[in-house]
Write a protein that holds these residues in place. Structure first.
Motif, PDB file in Angstrom:
ATOM      1  N   THR A  85      33.104  38.583  39.924  1.00 61.66           N
ATOM      2  CA  THR A  85      34.448  38.259  39.442  1.00 61.66           C
ATOM      3  C   THR A  85      35.371  39.461  39.574  1.00 61.66           C
ATOM      4  OG1 THR A  85      33.557  36.685  37.830  1.00 61.66           O
ATOM      5  CG2 THR A  85      35.788  37.491  37.449  1.00 61.66           C
ATOM      6  N   GLY A  86      34.901  40.614  39.081  1.00 59.73           N
ATOM      7  CA  GLY A  86      35.723  41.815  39.170  1.00 59.73           C
ATOM      8  C   GLY A  86      35.993  42.224  40.605  1.00 59.73           C
ATOM      9  N   GLY A  87      35.008  42.020  41.480  1.00 62.64           N
ATOM     10  CA  GLY A  87      35.188  42.360  42.885  1.00 62.64           C
ATOM     11  C   GLY A  87      36.252  41.508  43.547  1.00 62.64           C
ATOM     12  N   VAL A  88      36.261  40.230  43.236  1.00 62.48           N
ATOM     13  CA  VAL A  88      37.282  39.332  43.808  1.00 62.48           C
ATOM     14  C   VAL A  88      38.661  39.678  43.257  1.00 62.48           C
ATOM     15  CG1 VAL A  88      38.056  36.933  43.962  1.00 62.48           C
ATOM     16  CG2 VAL A  88      35.624  37.476  44.195  1.00 62.48           C
ATOM     17  N   VAL A  89      38.734  39.927  41.940  1.00 67.30           N
ATOM     18  CA  VAL A  89      40.015  40.252  41.319  1.00 67.30           C
ATOM     19  C   VAL A  89      40.595  41.530  41.906  1.00 67.30           C
ATOM     20  CG1 VAL A  89      41.107  41.006  39.155  1.00 67.30           C
ATOM     21  CG2 VAL A  89      39.559  39.041  39.160  1.00 67.30           C
ATOM     22  N   THR A  90      39.759  42.553  42.048  1.00 60.67           N
ATOM     23  CA  THR A  90      40.257  43.844  42.539  1.00 60.67           C
ATOM     24  C   THR A  90      40.317  43.913  44.059  1.00 60.67           C
ATOM     25  OG1 THR A  90      38.006  44.778  42.490  1.00 60.67           O
ATOM     26  CG2 THR A  90      39.368  45.050  40.521  1.00 60.67           C
ATOM     27  N   GLY A  91      39.421  43.189  44.736  1.00 59.26           N
ATOM     28  CA  GLY A  91      39.336  43.295  46.188  1.00 59.26           C
ATOM     29  C   GLY A  91      40.444  42.582  46.924  1.00 59.26           C
ATOM     30  N   ILE A  92      40.798  41.374  46.461  1.00 55.07           N
ATOM     31  CA  ILE A  92      41.844  40.611  47.159  1.00 55.07           C
ATOM     32  C   ILE A  92      43.010  40.260  46.243  1.00 55.07           C
ATOM     33  CG2 ILE A  92      40.307  39.679  48.914  1.00 55.07           C
ATOM     34  CD1 ILE A  92      39.970  37.186  47.392  1.00 55.07           C
ATOM     35  N   SER A  93      43.036  40.904  45.090  1.00 52.60           N
ATOM     36  CA  SER A  93      44.188  40.821  44.173  1.00 52.60           C
ATOM     37  C   SER A  93      44.547  39.401  43.760  1.00 52.60           C
ATOM     38  CB  SER A  93      45.412  41.501  44.813  1.00 52.60           C
ATOM     39  OG  SER A  93      45.137  42.861  45.079  1.00 52.60           O
ATOM     40  N   LEU A  94      43.525  38.582  43.522  1.00 54.44           N
ATOM     41  CA  LEU A  94      43.786  37.253  42.979  1.00 54.44           C
ATOM     42  C   LEU A  94      43.956  37.338  41.461  1.00 54.44           C
ATOM     43  CD1 LEU A  94      41.303  34.902  44.895  1.00 54.44           C
ATOM     44  CD2 LEU A  94      43.778  35.133  45.203  1.00 54.44           C
ATOM     45  N   PRO A  95      44.758  36.441  40.879  1.00 62.55           N
ATOM     46  CA  PRO A  95      44.947  36.462  39.424  1.00 62.55           C
ATOM     47  C   PRO A  95      43.625  36.212  38.700  1.00 62.55           C
ATOM     48  CG  PRO A  95      46.610  35.089  40.487  1.00 62.55           C
ATOM     49  CD  PRO A  95      45.595  35.415  41.534  1.00 62.55           C
ATOM     50  N   PRO A  96      43.313  36.996  37.666  1.00 68.73           N
ATOM     51  CA  PRO A  96      42.064  36.811  36.926  1.00 68.73           C
ATOM     52  C   PRO A  96      41.905  35.400  36.365  1.00 68.73           C
ATOM     53  CG  PRO A  96      43.069  38.896  36.338  1.00 68.73           C
ATOM     54  CD  PRO A  96      44.061  38.177  37.193  1.00 68.73           C
ATOM     55  N   PHE A  97      43.015  34.779  35.977  1.00 70.30           N
ATOM     56  CA  PHE A  97      42.935  33.421  35.439  1.00 70.30           C
ATOM     57  C   PHE A  97      42.332  32.474  36.474  1.00 70.30           C
ATOM     58  CE2 PHE A  97      44.555  29.146  34.827  1.00 70.30           C
ATOM     59  CZ  PHE A  97      44.341  28.920  33.472  1.00 70.30           C
ATOM     60  N   ILE A  98      42.795  32.557  37.700  1.00 70.70           N
ATOM     61  CA  ILE A  98      42.320  31.653  38.749  1.00 70.70           C
ATOM     62  C   ILE A  98      40.869  31.962  39.106  1.00 70.70           C
ATOM     63  CG2 ILE A  98      42.649  30.909  41.138  1.00 70.70           C
ATOM     64  CD1 ILE A  98      44.792  29.946  39.174  1.00 70.70           C
ATOM     65  N   VAL A  99      40.560  33.247  39.248  1.00 73.22           N
ATOM     66  CA  VAL A  99      39.201  33.634  39.627  1.00 73.22           C
ATOM     67  C   VAL A  99      38.197  33.206  38.571  1.00 73.22           C
ATOM     68  CG1 VAL A  99      37.673  35.565  40.167  1.00 73.22           C
ATOM     69  CG2 VAL A  99      40.030  35.573  41.005  1.00 73.22           C
ATOM     70  N   THR A 100      38.505  33.476  37.311  1.00 68.20           N
ATOM     71  CA  THR A 100      37.541  33.156  36.253  1.00 68.20           C
ATOM     72  C   THR A 100      37.489  31.659  35.975  1.00 68.20           C
ATOM     73  OG1 THR A 100      39.183  33.591  34.495  1.00 68.20           O
ATOM     74  CG2 THR A 100      37.769  35.418  35.194  1.00 68.20           C
ATOM     75  N   LEU A 101      38.581  30.942  36.237  1.00 70.99           N
ATOM     76  CA  LEU A 101      38.544  29.485  36.126  1.00 70.99           C
ATOM     77  C   LEU A 101      37.581  28.910  37.156  1.00 70.99           C
ATOM     78  CD1 LEU A 101      39.599  26.842  34.883  1.00 70.99           C
ATOM     79  CD2 LEU A 101      41.477  26.919  36.559  1.00 70.99           C
ATOM     80  N   GLY A 102      37.667  29.421  38.380  1.00 68.37           N
ATOM     81  CA  GLY A 102      36.727  28.984  39.409  1.00 68.37           C
ATOM     82  C   GLY A 102      35.304  29.379  39.074  1.00 68.37           C
ATOM     83  N   MET A 103      35.116  30.590  38.555  1.00 69.19           N
ATOM     84  CA  MET A 103      33.777  31.043  38.186  1.00 69.19           C
ATOM     85  C   MET A 103      33.219  30.216  37.031  1.00 69.19           C
ATOM     86  SD  MET A 103      31.513  33.107  39.261  1.00 69.19           S
ATOM     87  CE  MET A 103      32.375  34.355  40.220  1.00 69.19           C
ATOM     88  N   LEU A 104      34.077  29.813  36.106  1.00 63.24           N
ATOM     89  CA  LEU A 104      33.647  28.940  35.008  1.00 63.24           C
ATOM     90  C   LEU A 104      33.036  27.658  35.553  1.00 63.24           C
ATOM     91  CD1 LEU A 104      33.600  27.788  32.086  1.00 63.24           C
ATOM     92  CD2 LEU A 104      36.004  27.128  32.433  1.00 63.24           C
ATOM     93  N   THR A 105      33.699  27.038  36.514  1.00 63.38           N
ATOM     94  CA  THR A 105      33.200  25.789  37.098  1.00 63.38           C
ATOM     95  C   THR A 105      31.875  26.019  37.817  1.00 63.38           C
ATOM     96  OG1 THR A 105      35.485  25.058  37.411  1.00 63.38           O
ATOM     97  CG2 THR A 105      33.778  23.872  38.624  1.00 63.38           C
ATOM     98  N   ILE A 106      31.810  27.096  38.590  1.00 58.92           N
ATOM     99  CA  ILE A 106      30.603  27.389  39.362  1.00 58.92           C
ATOM    100  C   ILE A 106      29.415  27.674  38.457  1.00 58.92           C
ATOM    101  CG2 ILE A 106      29.544  29.045  40.965  1.00 58.92           C
ATOM    102  CD1 ILE A 106      32.387  29.423  42.159  1.00 58.92           C
ATOM    103  N   VAL A 107      29.607  28.543  37.467  1.00 59.46           N
ATOM    104  CA  VAL A 107      28.503  28.952  36.598  1.00 59.46           C
ATOM    105  C   VAL A 107      28.054  27.794  35.714  1.00 59.46           C
ATOM    106  CG1 VAL A 107      27.802  30.530  34.763  1.00 59.46           C
ATOM    107  CG2 VAL A 107      29.203  31.359  36.647  1.00 59.46           C
ATOM    108  N   THR A 108      29.004  26.999  35.217  1.00 55.85           N
ATOM    109  CA  THR A 108      28.643  25.841  34.392  1.00 55.85           C
ATOM    110  C   THR A 108      27.780  24.868  35.183  1.00 55.85           C
ATOM    111  OG1 THR A 108      30.668  26.020  33.066  1.00 55.85           O
ATOM    112  CG2 THR A 108      29.530  23.909  33.041  1.00 55.85           C
TER     113      THR A 108
END
Length: 316
Positions: free
Chosen positions: A106-129
């Motif tokens: 998550t941190g790598g995506v947020v910092t690497g390609i500058s995506l908003p944390p809300f969007i990244v973690t929302l997607g990660m929530l779906t994937i991990v769940t």
């Protein structure tokens, strides 16, 4: 007093917590007992631990919607590995490492390609769940191993106040986080990034490294939250803590940490987690329906954010 509350975010929540405890103590016969107060603290442990990691992320002006899902996956990994014959210490370590690994992605995506944390973690929530439910096959797994349930071990303080090992661990974690944020260069960098990311970059702070380190530390905390969960309820359930992410954000906000980043404290978050637990316990004992409890909590969150916006406006 007003100026003190505005300068020190944790003061207001502490006063609110004391007021809530006093009100419920006066209006119910069972709230202010040693057993109930101990139970309230125990009920706040998992959310309080998740909120600790959430605080670190929010201080950098981010947010983590996947924290509870990561902890749930951690409980399932630990439980299934032990049931499959893996030693408990190794299972515990692997569960925590997986939590750190997911947070690192998550941190790598947020910092690497500058995506908003809300969007990244929302997607990660779906994937991990989804991953947790697939891994568990829709089943829950009882946990009997002594190490995995160790944090639920009970002792009696002064002979009658029930405390658990998990309470002590949570307190130690909060104190370490407080020290790191207030007494180290890393902590100053975290606040600086949350206050103004461009100013932090121009002052020489390695912004990407700082943000990534925050997600890594948060992942470690989520892994420990999984251990806390098994100590609290010795059962790994893929459907557990479905609102844990929102509850952790609620604790952070009620604790005085700004959703806009750069302002707040982990000690305030600890108070915020206790406020949530006290409200639910007190309102339940007062006979208030759980739906109305959610309404009351939601109103408090809105008020807390409004106060934060007001105080920032005053400081501008």
């Amino acid at each position: 007093m007003k100026a003190l509350v505005l300068r020190t975010p944790a003061v207001g929540p502490a006063l609110a917590l004391l007021a809530a405890v006093l009100i419920f103590s006066l209006t119910t016969d069972t709230f202010a007992t040693a057993d109930n107060l101990s139970l309230v603290v125990q009920q706040s442990l998992v959310i309080g631990t998740l909120a600790l990691g959430q605080t670190l992320v929010i201080l950098t002006s981010g947010i983590d919607l996947a924290n509870a899902a990561i902890a749930v996956l951690g409980t399932l990994l630990m439980a299934q590995l032990v049931l499959g014959g893996t030693s408990a210490p190794l299972a515990l370590l692997l569960g925590i490492l997986v939590a750190i690994g997911i947070a690192a992605i998550t941190g790598g995506v947020v910092t690497g390609i500058s995506l908003p944390p809300f969007i990244v973690t929302l997607g990660m929530l779906t994937i991990v769940t989804a991953a947790a439910r697939i891994y568990a096959g829709g089943q829950s797994y009882p946990v009997t191993d002594e190490l995995l349930t160790f944090l639920g071990t009970r002792q009696y303080l002064f002979g009658y106040v029930e405390v658990t090992v998990g309470m002590g661990l949570a307190l130690v974690m909060y104190l370490i986080a407080w020290y790191a944020l207030t007494r180290t260069a890393w902590g100053r960098h975290v606040y600086a990034v949350g206050n103004d990311i461009e100013a932090a970059r121009l002052s020489g702070i390695k912004v990407r490294r700082t943000v990534l380190s925050v997600y890594l530390v948060a992942g470690l905390v989520y892994g420990i939250a999984a251990w806390q969960a098994l100590g609290r309820v010795p059962n790994a359930d893929p459907n557990a803590f479905q609102t844990g992410n929102l509850d952790s954000i609620t604790a952070v906000v009620l604790g005085g940490t700004s959703l806009f980043g750069g302002r707040g404290s982990v000690l305030g978050t600890l108070v915020g987690a206790l406020i949530v637990a006290v409200l639910r316990s007190g309102l339940t004992q007062a006979g208030i329906d759980s739906l109305y409890q959610d309404v009351a909590t939601g109103v408090l969150v809105i008020v807390a954010v409004a106060v934060d916006r007001f105080s920032r406006g005053r400081q501008a």
